[in-house]
Write an enzyme that holds these catalytic residues in place. Structure first.
Site, PDB file in Angstrom:
ATOM      1  CG  HIS A  12       6.049   2.766  -5.877  1.00 47.50           C
ATOM      2  ND1 HIS A  12       6.232   2.971  -7.149  1.00 47.50           N
ATOM      3  CD2 HIS A  12       4.886   3.180  -5.302  1.00 47.50           C
ATOM      4  CE1 HIS A  12       4.785   3.548  -7.459  1.00 47.50           C
ATOM      5  NE2 HIS A  12       4.062   3.603  -6.424  1.00 47.50           N
ATOM      6  CG  HIS A  14       0.739   5.039  -2.844  1.00 49.01           C
ATOM      7  ND1 HIS A  14       0.608   6.086  -3.591  1.00 49.01           N
ATOM      8  CD2 HIS A  14       1.431   3.966  -3.473  1.00 49.01           C
ATOM      9  CE1 HIS A  14       0.980   6.127  -4.771  1.00 49.01           C
ATOM     10  NE2 HIS A  14       1.351   4.700  -4.784  1.00 49.01           N
ATOM     11  NE  ARG A  16      -3.555   6.046  -0.104  1.00 48.47           N
ATOM     12  CZ  ARG A  16      -3.604   5.754  -1.371  1.00 48.47           C
ATOM     13  NH1 ARG A  16      -2.630   6.470  -2.178  1.00 48.47           N
ATOM     14  NH2 ARG A  16      -3.828   4.670  -1.778  1.00 48.47           N
ATOM     15  CG  ASN A  40      -0.720   8.909  -5.264  1.00 55.39           C
ATOM     16  OD1 ASN A  40       0.242   8.789  -4.421  1.00 55.39           O
ATOM     17  ND2 ASN A  40      -1.282   8.031  -5.765  1.00 55.39           N
ATOM     18  CE  LYS A  95       4.776   6.929  -9.998  1.00 56.03           C
ATOM     19  NZ  LYS A  95       4.019   6.515  -8.841  1.00 56.03           N
ATOM     20  CG  HIS A 134       1.395   4.666 -13.060  1.00 56.24           C
ATOM     21  ND1 HIS A 134       0.792   4.243 -11.937  1.00 56.24           N
ATOM     22  CD2 HIS A 134       0.526   4.341 -14.102  1.00 56.24           C
ATOM     23  CE1 HIS A 134      -0.187   3.433 -12.216  1.00 56.24           C
ATOM     24  NE2 HIS A 134      -0.344   3.222 -13.503  1.00 56.24           N
ATOM     25  CG  HIS A 168       3.948   0.230 -10.483  1.00 59.88           C
ATOM     26  ND1 HIS A 168       3.477   0.717 -11.712  1.00 59.88           N
ATOM     27  CD2 HIS A 168       3.410   1.203  -9.576  1.00 59.88           C
ATOM     28  CE1 HIS A 168       3.059   1.799 -11.549  1.00 59.88           C
ATOM     29  NE2 HIS A 168       2.888   2.245 -10.352  1.00 59.88           N
ATOM     30  CG  ASP A 240       1.945   0.811  -6.097  1.00 60.06           C
ATOM     31  OD1 ASP A 240       1.739   1.862  -5.536  1.00 60.06           O
ATOM     32  OD2 ASP A 240       1.369   0.349  -7.179  1.00 60.06           O
ATOM     33  CG  HIS A 244      -7.322   2.772  -1.507  1.00 60.79           C
ATOM     34  ND1 HIS A 244      -7.786   4.075  -1.883  1.00 60.79           N
ATOM     35  CD2 HIS A 244      -6.590   2.078  -2.212  1.00 60.79           C
ATOM     36  CE1 HIS A 244      -6.946   4.143  -3.128  1.00 60.79           C
ATOM     37  NE2 HIS A 244      -6.375   3.247  -3.011  1.00 60.79           N
ATOM     38  CB  ALA A 256      -6.609   0.934  -8.379  1.00 61.39           C
TER      39      ALA A 256
END
Ligand code: DOR
Ligand code: ZN
Length: 332
Positions: A12, A14, A16, A40, A95, A134, A168, A240, A244, A256
């Site tokens: 899992h 991210h 970007r 996402n 997802k 999620h 998660h 996860d 950012h 988050a």
């Protein structure tokens, strides 16, 4: 002392896009053999064309490293069987986000009724495409995950051939629920094994520990530790890791996400060593995921040694979990 891990997987993750992808993807591809890439992005990954472009962007950014990006699609309740069939070989899972529940999830599903989800879920079930969720309601923040458990149970019952991954998990209630149904599985993050809500907001507010789902109570963390440290076959590692820019974290309206990718294996090793459970780390970071998803990852051996390592203050403009802290393990 050294520990060797074979083909560690982060199920899992991210990445970007654009500059952020170029910063963070190599930090995962250095230490992992593969990762399940979350969809996402802005805009989210909903077509084959965008999916393939995104995969190529990732391959370009991880150039030279032995790393497989396992791709996901962003769940839509109107995907047709034919579309999913055409994209099946390019993805490992789909997802599902409830609309608005977290970062870039505005296009998620607004009704979680079985009837609303049936078209896509029947096709996924038939095509054997796993469903990652999620799982949070829009209720009170500490109760959101627990309130979602009845939906997991309804889905697991209505689609017994569909593999459903509770992403998660953060609560004892979820740790119990995952064991109840043959077709339910779960990922557990690094940060939810390390922190509780006290670490986030018990003293001065720690924006770099703020994430969705929020870290919960000590007894919840204990339940997660019990599954992870014993490498229960229903659970696997999924960081996860959610980068950012610093300006989005150290701000009113803090985004988050906890960024753990570059130090995930080191801190997992530290945790399993502290609990005398190093023999179970391989299963938690790779073997369980291989069985759950039916994967044969590329061969990649990562060696960790017990030597002090200072976590950097930043990776470019992203502050990692436990920035500036000294830890006991490092990658050789
Ligand atoms: O904290 C989180 N950050 N939770 C999520 O579910 C999404 C993630 C992100 O994409 O930033
Ligand atoms: Zn995520």
């Amino acid at each position: 002392m050294q520990v060797q891990l074979t083909s560690p997987l982060d199920m899992h993750l991210h990445f970007r896009s654009g500059d952020m992808l170029k910063t963070v993807a190599p930090l995962s591809s250095k230490s992992f053999a593969g990762g399940l890439i979350m969809p996402n992005t802005t805009p989210p990954i909903t077509t084959k064309e965008v999916l393939l472009e995104y995969k190529q962007e990732i391959l370009d950014a991880t150039n030279g490293d032995n790393f497989t990006p396992y791709m996901t699609l962003f769940f839509k309740d109107d995907y047709s069987y034919d579309f999913l069939k055409s994209v099946k070989d390019e993805i490992l899972a789909i997802k599902l986000y409830p609309a608005g529940i977290t970062t870039n999830s505005e296009g998620g599903v607004s009704s979680l009724s079985i009837d609303n989800l049936r078209t896509t879920l029947e096709a996924m079930s038939e095509l054997e495409i796993p469903l990652c969720i999620h799982g949070e309601s829009n209720g009170f923040v500490m109760d959101r995950e627990a309130e979602f458990i009845p939906i997991y149970k309804q889905l697991a019952t209505a689609f017994p051939k569909l593999k459903i991954i509770m992403e998660h998990i953060t609560t004892k209630a979820s740790a119990d629920a995952v064991l109840e149904f043959d077709n339910l599985y779960a990922t557990i993050t690094l940060h939810h094994l390390y922190i509780t809500l006290d670490d986030v907001a018990g003293g001065m507010l720690q924006p770099h520990l703020f994430c969705k789902p929020i870290a919960k109570r000590p007894e919840d963390r204990e339940a997660l530790l019990n599954l992870a440290l014993n490498a229960n076959e229903k659970v696997m590692f999924g960081s996860d890791s959610a980068p950012h820019p610093r300006s989005a974290k150290e701000a009113p309206g803090c985004a988050a996400g906890v960024f753990t990718a570059p130090i995930a294996l080191q801190l997992l090793t530290q945790l399993f060593a502290k609990h005398n459970k190093l023999e179970n780390l391989q299963a938690f970071v790779s073997d369980n995921a291989q069985k759950i998803y039916g994967l044969k990852p590329i061969e990649k051996t990562i060696t960790l040694e017990q030597k002090e390592f200072a976590i950097p203050a930043k990776y470019k403009d992203v502050v990692p979990f436990m920035a500036n802290q000294k830890i006991e393990w490092r990658i050789v």
